[in-house]
Design a protein around this motif. Structure first.
Motif, PDB file in Angstrom:
ATOM      1  N   PHE A 187      27.697-107.881 -14.362  1.00  0.00           N
ATOM      2  CA  PHE A 187      26.911-107.474 -16.080  1.00  0.00           C
ATOM      3  C   PHE A 187      26.082-109.547 -15.837  1.00  0.00           C
ATOM      4  N   ILE A 188      26.608-110.101 -15.251  1.00  0.00           N
ATOM      5  CA  ILE A 188      25.932-111.311 -15.668  1.00  0.00           C
ATOM      6  C   ILE A 188      24.774-111.638 -14.597  1.00  0.00           C
ATOM      7  N   TYR A 189      25.642-111.786 -13.435  1.00  0.00           N
ATOM      8  CA  TYR A 189      24.774-112.419 -12.361  1.00  0.00           C
ATOM      9  C   TYR A 189      23.720-111.128 -11.613  1.00  0.00           C
ATOM     10  N   TYR A 190      23.283-110.121 -12.662  1.00  0.00           N
ATOM     11  CA  TYR A 190      22.544-109.158 -12.019  1.00  0.00           C
ATOM     12  C   TYR A 190      21.182-110.368 -13.008  1.00  0.00           C
ATOM     13  N   LYS A 191      20.252-111.097 -14.042  1.00  0.00           N
ATOM     14  CA  LYS A 191      20.041-111.429 -14.535  1.00  0.00           C
ATOM     15  C   LYS A 191      19.279-112.623 -13.456  1.00  0.00           C
ATOM     16  N   TYR A 192      20.295-113.153 -12.210  1.00  0.00           N
ATOM     17  CA  TYR A 192      19.803-113.902 -11.931  1.00  0.00           C
ATOM     18  C   TYR A 192      19.068-113.251 -10.532  1.00  0.00           C
ATOM     19  N   ASN A 193      20.033-112.508 -10.456  1.00  0.00           N
ATOM     20  CA  ASN A 193      19.801-111.583  -8.737  1.00  0.00           C
ATOM     21  C   ASN A 193      18.403-111.015  -8.614  1.00  0.00           C
ATOM     22  N   PHE A 194      18.214-109.676  -9.399  1.00  0.00           N
ATOM     23  CA  PHE A 194      17.439-108.615 -10.083  1.00  0.00           C
ATOM     24  C   PHE A 194      17.996-107.458  -9.542  1.00  0.00           C
ATOM     25  N   SER A 195      18.971-107.409  -8.128  1.00  0.00           N
ATOM     26  CA  SER A 195      20.154-106.200  -7.364  1.00  0.00           C
ATOM     27  C   SER A 195      21.519-106.735  -7.400  1.00  0.00           C
ATOM     28  N   ARG A 196      21.874-105.086  -7.289  1.00  0.00           N
ATOM     29  CA  ARG A 196      23.265-105.544  -7.244  1.00  0.00           C
ATOM     30  C   ARG A 196      23.472-106.333  -6.107  1.00  0.00           C
ATOM     31  N   THR A 197      24.924-106.929  -6.182  1.00  0.00           N
ATOM     32  CA  THR A 197      25.503-107.350  -5.560  1.00  0.00           C
ATOM     33  C   THR A 197      25.971-107.210  -4.285  1.00  0.00           C
ATOM     34  N   HIS A 257      15.845 -91.601  -7.540  1.00  0.00           N
ATOM     35  CA  HIS A 257      16.284 -90.151  -8.834  1.00  0.00           C
ATOM     36  C   HIS A 257      16.156 -91.000  -9.936  1.00  0.00           C
ATOM     37  N   VAL A 258      14.575 -91.907  -9.360  1.00  0.00           N
ATOM     38  CA  VAL A 258      14.759 -92.751 -10.597  1.00  0.00           C
ATOM     39  C   VAL A 258      12.348 -92.633 -10.373  1.00  0.00           C
ATOM     40  N   GLN A 259      11.556 -93.352 -11.840  1.00  0.00           N
ATOM     41  CA  GLN A 259      10.817 -93.478 -11.393  1.00  0.00           C
ATOM     42  C   GLN A 259       9.907 -95.026 -11.972  1.00  0.00           C
ATOM     43  N   LYS A 260      10.960 -95.299 -12.260  1.00  0.00           N
ATOM     44  CA  LYS A 260      11.177 -96.824 -11.817  1.00  0.00           C
ATOM     45  C   LYS A 260      11.613 -97.340 -11.817  1.00  0.00           C
ATOM     46  N   ILE A 261      11.438 -98.785 -10.687  1.00  0.00           N
ATOM     47  CA  ILE A 261      11.956 -98.849  -9.704  1.00  0.00           C
ATOM     48  C   ILE A 261      13.563 -99.329  -9.733  1.00  0.00           C
ATOM     49  N   GLU A 262      12.684-100.522 -10.454  1.00  0.00           N
ATOM     50  CA  GLU A 262      14.262-101.210 -11.455  1.00  0.00           C
ATOM     51  C   GLU A 262      16.204-100.695 -11.481  1.00  0.00           C
ATOM     52  N   GLN A 263      15.729 -98.955 -12.084  1.00  0.00           N
ATOM     53  CA  GLN A 263      16.601 -98.492 -12.019  1.00  0.00           C
ATOM     54  C   GLN A 263      17.390 -97.979 -11.461  1.00  0.00           C
ATOM     55  N   ALA A 264      16.873 -98.180 -10.125  1.00  0.00           N
ATOM     56  CA  ALA A 264      17.484 -97.730  -9.241  1.00  0.00           C
ATOM     57  C   ALA A 264      18.904 -98.358  -9.172  1.00  0.00           C
ATOM     58  N   ASP A 265      18.766 -99.399  -9.648  1.00  0.00           N
ATOM     59  CA  ASP A 265      20.276-100.206  -9.512  1.00  0.00           C
ATOM     60  C   ASP A 265      21.002-100.011 -11.162  1.00  0.00           C
ATOM     61  N   ASN A 296       7.502-109.249  -0.596  1.00  0.00           N
ATOM     62  CA  ASN A 296       9.262-110.055  -1.160  1.00  0.00           C
ATOM     63  C   ASN A 296       9.583-107.954  -1.109  1.00  0.00           C
ATOM     64  N   TYR A 297      11.378-108.533  -1.383  1.00  0.00           N
ATOM     65  CA  TYR A 297      12.263-107.761  -1.459  1.00  0.00           C
ATOM     66  C   TYR A 297      12.572-107.169  -2.631  1.00  0.00           C
ATOM     67  N   GLY A 298      12.671-106.365  -2.917  1.00  0.00           N
ATOM     68  CA  GLY A 298      13.620-105.757  -4.305  1.00  0.00           C
ATOM     69  C   GLY A 298      14.608-105.308  -3.866  1.00  0.00           C
ATOM     70  N   SER A 299      15.460-104.451  -4.404  1.00  0.00           N
ATOM     71  CA  SER A 299      16.260-104.308  -4.413  1.00  0.00           C
ATOM     72  C   SER A 299      16.511-103.448  -2.703  1.00  0.00           C
ATOM     73  N   SER A 300      15.861-102.603  -3.080  1.00  0.00           N
ATOM     74  CA  SER A 300      15.328-101.590  -1.518  1.00  0.00           C
ATOM     75  C   SER A 300      14.745-101.128  -1.120  1.00  0.00           C
ATOM     76  N   HIS A 301      13.780-102.256  -1.537  1.00  0.00           N
ATOM     77  CA  HIS A 301      12.071-101.548  -0.752  1.00  0.00           C
ATOM     78  C   HIS A 301      11.514-103.371  -1.074  1.00  0.00           C
ATOM     79  N   TYR A 302      10.556-103.205   0.174  1.00  0.00           N
ATOM     80  CA  TYR A 302       9.100-104.248  -0.136  1.00  0.00           C
ATOM     81  C   TYR A 302       7.650-103.885  -1.256  1.00  0.00           C
ATOM     82  N   GLN A 303       7.953-105.605  -1.772  1.00  0.00           N
ATOM     83  CA  GLN A 303       6.974-105.558  -2.690  1.00  0.00           C
ATOM     84  C   GLN A 303       6.039-106.131  -1.862  1.00  0.00           C
ATOM     85  N   PHE A 304       4.739-105.111  -1.891  1.00  0.00           N
ATOM     86  CA  PHE A 304       3.713-105.902  -0.803  1.00  0.00           C
ATOM     87  C   PHE A 304       2.117-105.849  -2.141  1.00  0.00           C
TER      88      PHE A 304
END
Length: 621
Positions: free
Chosen positions: A79-89, A192-200, A549-557
């Motif tokens: 709930f809190i850590y995601y704001k700093y990590n931008f991915s699930r723990t 299952h998502v159109q917006k990549i951040e919603q995968a989390d 760099n790397y998002g929660s489950s993908h490379y961002q180039f």
């Protein structure tokens, strides 16, 4: 609750969209529940004649809640850590905290600061326990059952056990029994998502943690690519001849959590409504420096920043520094400057070993490491992480005064960080701003001012190159700009020479791994060296500006006109380079430039894992 706490980051625009995401999340929830409850299920369904006894049910009670509440708590942490990590723990979080010397103090501080999350956890857990206890298991006196009935019981139990086992396996695999289907993992959430951040939001934290347990992401890629093509695209061996050889001193400042958002000089090109800067000194210094307002971090954690900046080795799925492959000979800014006769020192105001910096600095070959114990005055301890930035930077300056030249010093600051406090004597001196981080940034900016005021009085100052950057960002206020998935990685890069000869603004893409080759180019180092980055001061470099760099489950180039989202095998999306929010996927209109960018990204990822695994991070190997 995860969505409520992180609503601005997840961009859910309707109830329908939320329900669709939750529907797809059920598969990941089911998998996590079955992983966590595997022992409970086994003990419940085995044909044991004691399973209805109160004593056995009591054991089951503890098995159930010890495993489930630990898993449950991981969700609340995010709930809190995601704001700093931008991915699930994931399991990687253990690498982050294992080097901390005051884990107990950190834990209780977080409980106090985020008491509302802890209270929610206690209330919901208590309700869960209460409801569990409302279910009564009728005890059966097995002594009164006939042999025939016992046999029937055993056979029925075995049939049920087999059914439960099959269903559990199917549930762990994501509800699919096809032979060709593997158990679902973190990457599958993106389907299952159109917006990549919603995968989390599709994922849950226990699933992410368990699925990365004992997972070794350092594996060679599954696709083939000719080495000549890789070398052409990546140019992993750099060699520059732009500048005459020189030996200026190098002071590299890695600023804790100093996201690009906070620095006014780095935001003038972006026209952010009602923008306010919290770094008056750095803004003034930027006017005399070469700055890169379009720069990005290669990772999301402090230790990621250290390896990216000093050795040009980014971290993607897992931290390179905590992998088994970090203990090899690594050609880096440290090793090369050492070979050129530089004295090298790493400064960090925290306790020795904190964040894993001491171990990695030893691997890189720093001549010395000076931390909180060496400072030896806990009157200046901030009570959480280390020595306040202002006195510690003065301590660094005093040590530099006694160093032989040329020297290379790196400092990793600590004050601009949670719990967002400043020394009591400065309370009220800096603008409070709109988020707690703003006041801390103001204090660290003042610490830099004091350091430069004193340093410029010393004879070594005029022959020194100063580089200021950050490990990653932190709290966001200008959400329309900096909550965008790509912009979450923005950091400043500033290069200053006291003769003001480098003043200018360069809007090319830049990244942390570019700092290492840039310094070597500036000092006229003419030998070949390994580097995935490029020199930021070489206009003749044929390597196109890019970031990875790397998002929660993908490379961002990022390169040229596009942002490529790459899942480790193929591109899953292309976006216009200005579409940092990843709103409009253009992959349906894939063109020649997109195809080339995908191949370049694949080449970088392949060369990264090949060199790390084959231990070719030094030209000697």
């Amino acid at each position: 609750m995860f969505l409520i706490y992180n609503f601005d980051l997840l961009h859910v625009e309707s109830v329908t969209e939320f329900l669709k995401i939750q529907y797809h999340g059920l598969a990941f929830d089911t998998t996590a529940i079955l992983y966590v409850n595997s022992l409970f299920l086994l003990m419940s369904f085995l044909p044991l004649f004691i399973n209805t006894k109160k004593s056995y049910q009591k054991v089951l009670f503890y098995v159930y809640f010890v495993t489930n509440l630990i898993a449950y708590a991981i969700n609340f942490v995010d709930f809190i850590y995601y704001k700093y990590n931008f991915s699930r723990t994931t399991i990687v979080v253990l690498d982050v905290v294992k080097h901390e010397t005051d884990k107990g103090g950190m834990f209780f501080r977080f409980l106090i600061d985020y008491w509302h999350v802890f209270l929610l956890f206690v209330l919901t857990s208590s309700l869960w326990v209460y409801l569990y206890r409302k279910v009564n298991i009728a005890a059966v006196d097995r002594s009164k059952l006939t042999t025939k009935k016992n046999l029937i019981y055993v056979l029925q139990s075995l049939v049920v056990f087999c059914i439960v086992t099959v269903l559990t396996i199917g549930g762990i695999r994501g509800g699919d029994f096809k032979k060709s289907t593997r158990p679902i993992n973190l990457v599958d959430a993106n389907r299952h998502v159109q917006k990549i951040e919603q995968a989390d939001l599709v994922l849950n934290s226990p699933f992410a943690f368990i699925r990365t347990f004992n997972a070794n992401s350092f594996k060679k890629v599954g696709y083939e690519m000719d080495q000549a093509v890789v070398d052409k695209y990546v140019q992993p061996i750099k060699q520059y001849s732009n500048n005459p050889k020189s030996k200026p001193n190098i002071v590299l400042i890695i600023t804790e959590s100093l996201g690009r958002e906070y620095l006014g000089a780095f935001n003038t090109e972006y026209n952010i409504p009602n923008y306010v800067s919290y770094t008056p000194f750095l803004d003034s210094l930027a006017g005399k420096s070469l700055i890169f307002p379009n720069a990005f971090a290669n990772g999301s954690k402090s230790i990621h920043g250290m390896s990216s900046i000093l050795s040009g080795i980014p971290s993607f799925k897992d931290a390179f520094t905590s992998s088994a492959y970090s203990k090899q000979e690594i050609q880096s800014l440290v090793s090369i400057l050492n070979s050129e006769g530089y004295n090298s020192t790493f400064f960090h105001g925290a306790a020795r070993g904190s964040m894993g910096f001491l171990g990695f600095s030893n691997i890189l070959g720093f001549d010395s490491y000076l931390g909180r114990e060496d400072y030896n005055n806990d009157d200046d301890f901030d009570g959480a992480w280390g020595i306040w930035d202002e006195p510690f930077l003065q301590y660094m300056k005093e040590n530099i005064d006694d160093m032989e030249t040329p020297f290379f010093t790196t400092v990793f600051t600590v004050s601009s960080h949670e719990p967002y406090v400043i020394p009591k004597k400065y309370e009220g001196k800096f603008p409070i701003g709109n988020v707690p981080m703003h006041q801390c940034v103001g204090y660290t900016d003042y610490a830099f001012k004091r350091f430069f005021e004193e340093a410029k009085k010393e004879p070594w100052f005029d022959n020194t190159i100063f580089i200021i950057t950050a490990d990653h960002g932190n709290q966001v206020y200008y959400k329309d700009m900096y909550y965008k998935p790509i912009n979450r990685f923005t950091v400043p890069i500033l290069i200053y020479k006291p003769d003001n000869s480098m003043a200018g603004v360069n809007m090319d893409l830049a990244q942390q791994i570019d700092i290492y080759p840039t310094v070597l180019d500036m000092i006229g180092y003419k030998k070949p060296f390994r580097s995935w980055g490029r020199s930021l001061v070489d206009s003749t470099d044929s390597t196109k500006p890019f970031t990875i760099n790397y998002g929660s489950s993908h490379y961002q180039f990022q390169m040229g006109n596009y942002i490529c989202i790459f899942d480790g095998k193929r591109a899953k999306g292309f976006y216009d380079i200005s579409d940092k929010g990843l709103k409009n996927n253009l992959i349906g209109n894939k063109n020649a430039e997109m195809s080339q960018i995908e191949n370049i990204c694949k080449a970088y990822v392949k060369d990264y894992y090949d060199r790390i695994i084959d231990k070719k991070l030094s030209l000697k190997n």
